[in-house]
Design an enzyme around this catalytic site. Sequence first.
Site, PDB file in Angstrom:
ATOM      1  N   ASP A 169       0.745  -1.222  -0.073  1.00  0.00           N
ATOM      2  CA  ASP A 169       0.134  -0.218  -0.052  1.00  0.00           C
ATOM      3  C   ASP A 169       0.795   1.289   0.040  1.00  0.00           C
ATOM      4  O   ASP A 169       1.625   1.405   0.922  1.00  0.00           O
ATOM      5  CB  ASP A 169      -1.066  -0.047   1.218  1.00  0.00           C
ATOM      6  N   TYR A 228     -10.158  15.438  -9.889  1.00  0.00           N
ATOM      7  CA  TYR A 228      -9.402  14.560 -11.002  1.00  0.00           C
ATOM      8  C   TYR A 228      -8.295  15.513 -11.682  1.00  0.00           C
ATOM      9  O   TYR A 228      -7.286  14.961 -11.551  1.00  0.00           O
ATOM     10  CB  TYR A 228     -10.446  13.723 -11.744  1.00  0.00           C
ATOM     11  N   LYS A 284      -4.330  14.618 -11.744  1.00  0.00           N
ATOM     12  CA  LYS A 284      -3.487  14.403 -12.655  1.00  0.00           C
ATOM     13  C   LYS A 284      -2.593  15.473 -12.984  1.00  0.00           C
ATOM     14  O   LYS A 284      -1.491  15.306 -13.763  1.00  0.00           O
ATOM     15  CB  LYS A 284      -4.557  14.314 -14.044  1.00  0.00           C
TER      16      LYS A 284
END
Length: 302
Positions: free
Chosen positions: A76, A173, A177
């Site tokens: 993780d 989002y 990115k």
Amino acid sequence: MNTDKPLQGHIALVAGATRGGGRGIAVELGAAGATVYVTGRSSRSGASEMGRPETIEDTAERVSAAGGTGIAVRVDHSDQQQVRTLLERIATEQDGRLDVLVNAVWGGDPLVDWEHPMWEQDLETGIRLLRQAVETHIVTSRHALPLMVARGRGLVVEVTDGNTARYRGTVFYDLAKSSVIRLAQAQAAELRPHGVAAVAITPGFLRSEAVLDHFGVTEDNWRDAVSQDPHFAHSETPAYLGRAVAALAADPRVMDKSGRALSTAGLYPEYGFTDADGTRPDFAAYWAVALQDEFGPLGEPL
């Protein structure tokens, strides 16, 4: 150099290689001869919250079948101790060598809200997305880069979606990115004196496992989904992204590209790679012809 296996003897870590672009990169690095540590949370010993069938062991086996050596390690990447332990293991097993780091951790699809403006979104979910998609990259680089700096060579690849300043449709989002592009640029600046390159790279319309499932098709009959979305005809497989990264990793002049935000479509003319079916998809070119009037230009690379 073995031209068939230009990365023979190279050691790579692909963080987030369970599926999608990360898997495609891992397999193509293996095809070029690399030993690839394949990490993620989805394992045969236990599924992640994504609840999908792909596992890191599946990817590692594909790396080995392609001609490399795949090593699956369940990690993780939001857990600093797990990442530290991983890099200690790589250092021990590979005599301190790490040639390629690919930060491809994502896992954010269930967290993206495409329907609401920021002020109507759940803040905790949005911040969790950023931690999952950006903080994991920072944690992994922090513990991996000392191996590259010590040897005075290497390549860091930040996997993103889009390589221009165009807004990606929803705030968290978009932040995720665009942030990893900036992270690549920042790493490039700090690593340049040490001979280590850092780039960001985007695919076009990626035909990942999840996308295929969304359209109800498989890779064998994916063209059946073009009737649902004509843009899908210009999609590309994860192998195309993987071949782009493998070409960068084998390029002795990759430092010339350090700090840049690259794309599969922008690299195939230089390196000559193709997608798995021998085609050369170019979604940016398709956008300019078919989508620009509706959605605006993609803009210049960051």
